[in-house]
Design an enzyme around this catalytic site. Structure first.
Site, PDB file in Angstrom:
ATOM      1  N   SER A   1       0.817  -1.198   0.000  1.00 31.80           N
ATOM      2  CA  SER A   1       0.000   0.000   0.000  1.00 31.80           C
ATOM      3  C   SER A   1       0.864   1.268   0.000  1.00 31.80           C
ATOM      4  O   SER A   1       1.748   1.413  -0.838  1.00 31.80           O
ATOM      5  CB  SER A   1      -0.951  -0.045   1.212  1.00 31.80           C
ATOM      6  OG  SER A   1      -1.955   0.914   1.091  1.00 31.80           O
TER       7      SER A   1
ATOM      8  N   ASP B   1      -8.294  -6.453  -4.901  1.00 32.76           N
ATOM      9  CA  ASP B   1      -8.081  -5.180  -4.212  1.00 32.76           C
ATOM     10  C   ASP B   1      -8.888  -4.092  -4.907  1.00 32.76           C
ATOM     11  O   ASP B   1      -9.066  -4.111  -6.129  1.00 32.76           O
ATOM     12  CB  ASP B   1      -6.592  -4.824  -4.231  1.00 32.76           C
ATOM     13  CG  ASP B   1      -6.255  -3.648  -3.320  1.00 32.76           C
ATOM     14  OD1 ASP B   1      -7.134  -3.211  -2.546  1.00 32.76           O
ATOM     15  OD2 ASP B   1      -5.106  -3.186  -3.376  1.00 32.76           O
TER      16      ASP B   1
ATOM     17  N   HIS C   1      -6.037  -6.581  -0.989  1.00 34.75           N
ATOM     18  CA  HIS C   1      -4.961  -5.642  -0.676  1.00 34.75           C
ATOM     19  C   HIS C   1      -3.856  -6.302   0.131  1.00 34.75           C
ATOM     20  O   HIS C   1      -2.683  -6.041  -0.076  1.00 34.75           O
ATOM     21  CB  HIS C   1      -5.556  -4.469   0.104  1.00 34.75           C
ATOM     22  CG  HIS C   1      -4.674  -3.267   0.195  1.00 34.75           C
ATOM     23  ND1 HIS C   1      -4.271  -2.558  -0.915  1.00 34.75           N
ATOM     24  CD2 HIS C   1      -4.139  -2.619   1.269  1.00 34.75           C
ATOM     25  CE1 HIS C   1      -3.521  -1.533  -0.536  1.00 34.75           C
ATOM     26  NE2 HIS C   1      -3.413  -1.561   0.779  1.00 34.75           N
TER      27      HIS C   1
END
Length: 437
Positions: free
Chosen positions: A167, A360, A419
């Site tokens: 991220s 994601d 994610h």
């Protein structure tokens, strides 16, 4: 550079009382680790936690890596804690119940978690002026942390070193790689070999602008919803184009809320996760702030109870207590792209890997492909034109993902993962990590 006095090995700890009791789990005494603080600047205290390579976790379907690498894990947010989220929820040797995680990365190498930027997790500032405001400052702090860490563990300096990210950690990782490259000399000749940018926040607007079409094509938005999300994304783009980065961050948050609250409660980290408000609102940068007051979050309970006492963290420090302040301090830098930095990393010759979970949303795969097409890398056209290769962890297992590779650059699509790729696709992620190294 000052290394704080709080520095221990696990064999020195004994505790009694309810904080150490887990009815279904084990203990941190079951794994070998080391930790400490580094005072990277005045009033800025950063925490690291190393879990040593453990052959008992060696995946049966992969050969042993020799030499054993040191793998630095960087969490997202900014403000999320690697020692908490990454460690206990994704890839550390123990899970939230302190049971063994059979897909722990410690089966492949030494895994180093650092709570960064300062203020994340157990890292803390003793003066609000010490928060970082951009990724260059974060990178400078990381260089200081690594100098402190390797001063404690000089025996690991020759080992291959990889920076693996998730991220916003991907954006941070890019700058950390360039910062580490710049000081590869003298007594700190770190053996940096590559980086893995997992679901990385490399180009925010390529993600935001693809949210609406992605959700629409997967049946999670209707025409009206698509129009609303696209309108909010366009407003965010306008702020970016105007160079109003704080407003862009605020408008990004508004665009996000249109998908996580109204109308379908899509979980921003995995579109196939349960669609209800509690999971959809689970913010990876500060989960505890969004849990109902009468519901204790298990990770927060673990980190601020047993783990804090076990590690001897100062009583005044609350795990995650400064997380929101970290994010707010970075709000003027949050939406800025770092595509150019990825180009610079490719030019160094180190291995640069982009990988993404297909489920994601916040950093969706269509957005990743959009920014990669903006690279100035000389072989980009050839790279994009080649067919991807189906990949699987071992013979007989379903396809775990796809990859493209050329020279020192790779892109991996990871199936059945959102994610948090290591949490959703543990075995395949081990295979991918082994292949990268």
């Amino acid at each position: 550079l000052r290394i704080s006095a709080i520095k221990h090995t696990i064999i020195s700890h004994t505790y009694s009382g309810s904080l150490c009791v887990f009815t279904n789990g084990g203990s941190l005494d079951d794994v070998k680790s080391d930790w400490g603080y580094v005072d990277v600047r005045q009033d800025a205290h950063m925490f690291w936690w190393l879990f040593f390579h453990d052959t008992s976790y060696q995946p049966s379907f992969l050969p042993t890596l020799d030499p054993v690498p040191v793998i630095l894990w960087l969490q997202g947010g900014p403000g999320a804690s690697g020692t908490g989220y990454g460690n206990f929820e994704e890839l550390g040797p123990l899970d939230l119940d302190l049971n063994r995680r059979e897909t722990s990365w410690t089966g492949l190498g030494h895994v180093l978690f650092v709570d960064n930027p300062v203020g994340s997790g157990f890292s803390y500032v003793s003066n609000s002026n010490a928060y970082t405001t951009d990724i260059d400052q974060i990178a400078a702090d990381m260089v200081s942390v690594l100098k402190g860490f390797y001063a404690t563990h000089p025996e690991l300096l020759p080992n291959p070193f990889y920076i693996m990210c998730e991220s916003y950690g991907g954006k941070i990782g890019c700058s950390n790689c360039t910062g580490t490259q710049s000081i590869k000399a003298g007594t700190f000749n770190i053996n940096l070999q590559g980086t893995g940018l997992g679901d990385g926040w490399i180009s925010a607007m390529d993600s935001v602008n693809s949210w609406g079409p992605y959700l629409y094509q997967t049946g999670l938005l209707d025409d009206a919803g698509l129009s609303a999300v696209n309108k909010a994304a366009a407003a965010t783009q306008a702020s970016v184009d105007a160079g109003d980065w704080v407003k862009a961050t605020n408008r990004w948050s508004l665009t996000e809320s249109l998908t996580t609250i109204d109308p379908v409660n899509v979980d921003f980290y995995n579109i196939l996760a349960p669609h209800h408000a509690t999971s959809a609102l689970r913010s990876h940068r500060n989960i505890s702030a969004l849990v109902a007051p009468d519901l204790a979050d298990p990770l927060d309970t673990l980190m601020n109870g047993y783990v804090k006492n076990y590690l001897g963290i100062p009583a005044s420090v609350t795990w995650g207590g400064q997380s929101n302040d970290v994010f707010n301090a970075q709000s003027g830098d949050f939406m800025k792209p770092v595509i150019l930095t990825v180009d610079q990393l490719i030019d160094t010759g180190m291995k640069v890997v982009v990988y993404n979970g297909q489920l994601d949303l916040i950093v969706d795969t269509p957005g990743q492909e959009m920014w990669m097409k903006k690279l100035s890398w000389g072989r980009l056209g050839e790279f994009m034109a080649q067919d991807f290769t189906p990949m699987y962890a071992y013979q007989g297992q379903d396809t775990g993902g796809f990859s493209k590779k050329m020279d020192n650059f790779e892109f991996w699509w990871v199936l059945k993962a959102g994610h948090m790729v290591p949490a959703d696709a543990g075995e395949f992620t081990l295979y991918m990590l082994h292949d990268i190294i």
